[in-house]
Design an enzyme around this catalytic site. Structure first.
Site, PDB file in Angstrom:
ATOM      1  N   THR A  88       0.743  -1.262  -0.147  1.00 33.84           N
ATOM      2  CA  THR A  88      -0.130   0.097   0.116  1.00 33.84           C
ATOM      3  C   THR A  88       0.760   1.270  -0.025  1.00 33.84           C
ATOM      4  O   THR A  88       1.925   1.227   0.312  1.00 33.84           O
ATOM      5  CB  THR A  88      -0.992   0.005   1.197  1.00 33.84           C
ATOM      6  OG1 THR A  88      -1.458   1.265   1.294  1.00 33.84           O
ATOM      7  CG2 THR A  88       0.007  -0.333   2.385  1.00 33.84           C
ATOM      8  N   ASP A  89       0.294   2.394  -0.521  1.00 30.02           N
ATOM      9  CA  ASP A  89       0.998   3.474  -0.343  1.00 30.02           C
ATOM     10  C   ASP A  89       1.058   4.191   1.257  1.00 30.02           C
ATOM     11  O   ASP A  89       1.837   5.236   1.242  1.00 30.02           O
ATOM     12  CB  ASP A  89       0.488   4.764  -1.372  1.00 30.02           C
ATOM     13  CG  ASP A  89      -1.008   4.979  -1.176  1.00 30.02           C
ATOM     14  OD1 ASP A  89      -1.716   4.395  -0.204  1.00 30.02           O
ATOM     15  OD2 ASP A  89      -1.700   5.788  -1.711  1.00 30.02           O
ATOM     16  N   GLU A  90       0.342   3.576   2.035  1.00 27.76           N
ATOM     17  CA  GLU A  90       0.152   4.080   3.307  1.00 27.76           C
ATOM     18  C   GLU A  90       1.552   3.858   4.094  1.00 27.76           C
ATOM     19  O   GLU A  90       1.889   4.623   5.043  1.00 27.76           O
ATOM     20  CB  GLU A  90      -0.926   3.561   3.815  1.00 27.76           C
ATOM     21  CG  GLU A  90      -2.325   3.818   3.141  1.00 27.76           C
ATOM     22  CD  GLU A  90      -3.460   3.467   3.960  1.00 27.76           C
ATOM     23  OE1 GLU A  90      -3.385   3.453   5.412  1.00 27.76           O
ATOM     24  OE2 GLU A  90      -4.565   2.982   3.481  1.00 27.76           O
ATOM     25  N   TYR A 113      -1.957  -0.419  10.825  1.00 30.51           N
ATOM     26  CA  TYR A 113      -2.320  -1.239   9.616  1.00 30.51           C
ATOM     27  C   TYR A 113      -0.866  -0.826   8.739  1.00 30.51           C
ATOM     28  O   TYR A 113      -0.118  -1.739   8.195  1.00 30.51           O
ATOM     29  CB  TYR A 113      -3.531  -0.635   8.686  1.00 30.51           C
ATOM     30  CG  TYR A 113      -3.257  -0.796   7.611  1.00 30.51           C
ATOM     31  CD1 TYR A 113      -3.270  -2.378   7.109  1.00 30.51           C
ATOM     32  CD2 TYR A 113      -3.260   0.237   6.348  1.00 30.51           C
ATOM     33  CE1 TYR A 113      -3.148  -2.568   5.374  1.00 30.51           C
ATOM     34  CE2 TYR A 113      -3.209  -0.188   5.305  1.00 30.51           C
ATOM     35  CZ  TYR A 113      -3.122  -1.439   4.603  1.00 30.51           C
ATOM     36  OH  TYR A 113      -2.996  -1.926   3.452  1.00 30.51           O
ATOM     37  N   LYS A 117       2.147  -3.281   7.067  1.00 33.89           N
ATOM     38  CA  LYS A 117       2.460  -3.423   5.794  1.00 33.89           C
ATOM     39  C   LYS A 117       3.927  -3.065   5.462  1.00 33.89           C
ATOM     40  O   LYS A 117       4.607  -3.883   4.740  1.00 33.89           O
ATOM     41  CB  LYS A 117       1.514  -2.805   5.007  1.00 33.89           C
ATOM     42  CG  LYS A 117       0.130  -3.242   4.858  1.00 33.89           C
ATOM     43  CD  LYS A 117      -0.021  -4.767   4.374  1.00 33.89           C
ATOM     44  CE  LYS A 117       0.448  -4.856   2.966  1.00 33.89           C
ATOM     45  NZ  LYS A 117      -0.141  -6.067   2.337  1.00 33.89           N
TER      46      LYS A 117
HETATM   47  P1  TYD Z   1     -10.934   3.868   3.625  1.00 36.06           P
HETATM   48  O1  TYD Z   1     -11.594   3.489   2.731  1.00 36.06           O
HETATM   49  O2  TYD Z   1     -10.832   3.256   5.031  1.00 36.06           O
HETATM   50  O3  TYD Z   1      -9.364   3.846   3.053  1.00 36.06           O
HETATM   51  P2  TYD Z   1      -7.916   4.268   3.669  1.00 36.06           P
HETATM   52  O4  TYD Z   1      -7.939   4.641   5.332  1.00 36.06           O
HETATM   53  O5  TYD Z   1      -7.118   2.944   3.365  1.00 36.06           O
HETATM   54  O6  TYD Z   1      -7.474   5.425   3.131  1.00 36.06           O
HETATM   55  O7  TYD Z   1     -11.020   5.680   4.041  1.00 36.06           O
HETATM   56  C1  TYD Z   1     -10.806   6.616   2.842  1.00 36.06           C
HETATM   57  C2  TYD Z   1     -10.994   7.793   3.513  1.00 36.06           C
HETATM   58  O8  TYD Z   1     -12.352   8.113   3.906  1.00 36.06           O
HETATM   59  C3  TYD Z   1      -9.946   7.977   4.580  1.00 36.06           C
HETATM   60  O9  TYD Z   1      -9.417   9.294   4.586  1.00 36.06           O
HETATM   61  C4  TYD Z   1     -10.701   7.700   6.015  1.00 36.06           C
HETATM   62  C5  TYD Z   1     -12.291   8.317   5.087  1.00 36.06           C
HETATM   63  N1  TYD Z   1     -13.554   7.836   5.977  1.00 36.06           N
HETATM   64  C6  TYD Z   1     -14.442   8.450   6.254  1.00 36.06           C
HETATM   65  O10 TYD Z   1     -14.470   9.670   6.069  1.00 36.06           O
HETATM   66  N2  TYD Z   1     -15.520   7.900   6.835  1.00 36.06           N
HETATM   67  C7  TYD Z   1     -15.860   6.315   6.621  1.00 36.06           C
HETATM   68  O11 TYD Z   1     -16.855   6.051   7.293  1.00 36.06           O
HETATM   69  C8  TYD Z   1     -14.724   5.677   6.021  1.00 36.06           C
HETATM   70  C9  TYD Z   1     -14.952   4.332   6.354  1.00 36.06           C
HETATM   71  C10 TYD Z   1     -13.597   6.261   5.940  1.00 36.06           C
END
Ligand code: TYD
Length: 307
Positions: A88-90, A113, A117
């Protein structure tokens, strides 16, 4: 299993249920199959879950990956098979505008997380360096598309809007993610597995950076249209809730290497991808109903009830 229905009867497909934490299972698997290679996608992948249960992420993502690396080194003779690790890019942490993550950006993971990774990426490289295992790694941006479990933002929004439930946006919705359509990602994986150079890492970005709030508004607009609801009805469901702890502000990938070296490119714009995704979820009601029953209800309650 519902996601595998399409390939169920393919002659080159076999399903084996197992756990990469289980060394004996892996050993038996490697003895019963002569693998030509591995594309390793098995992972705990949701940041919010890693905040409530970090140990599960260490077990699957770190220990599980090392078990798989070990099995490959032990059972593969001659080291010609490729071990391709999906990441992941994270792992790069958050980056300010106008910066982009390249393959050489130093690792700076910020969530349990991404720390798990990052650790697994380091182990994969260490196995290449120490045991000559032919490895490949790719680090991708946020995936979206059909069949995604609705813990993730896009399907969660679609499901909640469909149910006319509040749509939770963390903080002010200003966090930026680079959205990658799942089929574009699958094409990149296929290319890297077959044509990538052993030992190399490739970044895969969607080329569609977007603030969360803008993404959620787009989903609302498409849902109104597809459900024949008055314009603005879905948007009225948007609810700003308590921010995620340690929430990374911005991810942004430079995909130059895979574009230039392997001639990969995205074929789906964010608007097209979202429209296809919304249409898929609306057409696959029973899939959505099934995956949002049972455990999902407990998960949702735990994550969102007190937000
Ligand atoms: P997510 O799909 O959990 O991916 P990641 O954390 O790996 O980027 O979330 C994408 C973005 O959306 C992240 O900035 C968190 C935000 N988010 C919300 O605002 N509301 C939510 O209910 C969720 C699940 C994520």
């Amino acid at each position: 299993m519902e996601n595998l229905k399409d390939v169920e009867n393919s002659p080159n497909y076999t399903f084996v249920k197992g756990d990469i934490e289980d060394v004996d299972f892996l050993s038996a698997l490697f003895q019963s199959h002569q693998f030509e290679g591995i594309i390793h996608l098995a992972a705990e992948s949701h940041v919010d879950r890693s905040i409530t249960n970090p140990l599960a992420f260490i077990r699957t993502n770190v220990l599980g990956t090392v078990n798989l690396l070990d099995a490959a080194v032990k059972h593969w003779k001659g080291n010609t098979q490729r071990f391709y690790h999906i990441s992941t890019d994270e792992v790069f942490g958050s980056i300010e505008e106008p910066g982009l993550f390249t393959e050489n950006t130093p690792y700076d993971p910020k969530s349990p997380y991404s720390a798990s990774k990052a650790s697994s990426d380091h182990f994969v490289r260490a196995y290449h360096n120490t045991y000559d295992l032919p490895i490949l790694i790719s680090n991708c941006s946020n995936n979206y598309g059909p069949c995604q479990f609705p813990e993730k933002l896009v399907p969660l929004c679609i499901n909640n809007i469909k149910e006319s439930s509040p749509v939770p946006v963390y903080g002010q919705g200003l966090n930026i993610r680079d959205w990658l359509y799942v089929e574009d990602h699958a094409a990149a994986i296929d290319l890297i597995y077959h044509k990538g150079l052993v030992g190399e890492t490739y970044n895969i970005g969607g080329g569609s950076p977007c603030k969360n709030i803008d993404l959620v508004r787009s989903i609302c607009r498409i849902m109104d249209e597809k459900l024949n609801r008055p314009i603005g009805q879905s948007e009225s469901l948007i609810t700003f809730v308590k921010d995620r702890a340690g929430h990374d502000l911005r991810y942004a990938i430079d995909s130059k290497k895979i574009i230039e070296d392997l001639k990969w490119q995205t074929t789906t714009t964010l608007e097209e991808g979202l429209r296809t995704t919304v249409a898929w979820y609306l057409e696959n009601d029973s899939w959505l109903d099934h995956v949002t029953s049972g455990h999902y209800k407990n998960y949702y309650h735990l994550q969102y009830n007190k937000r």
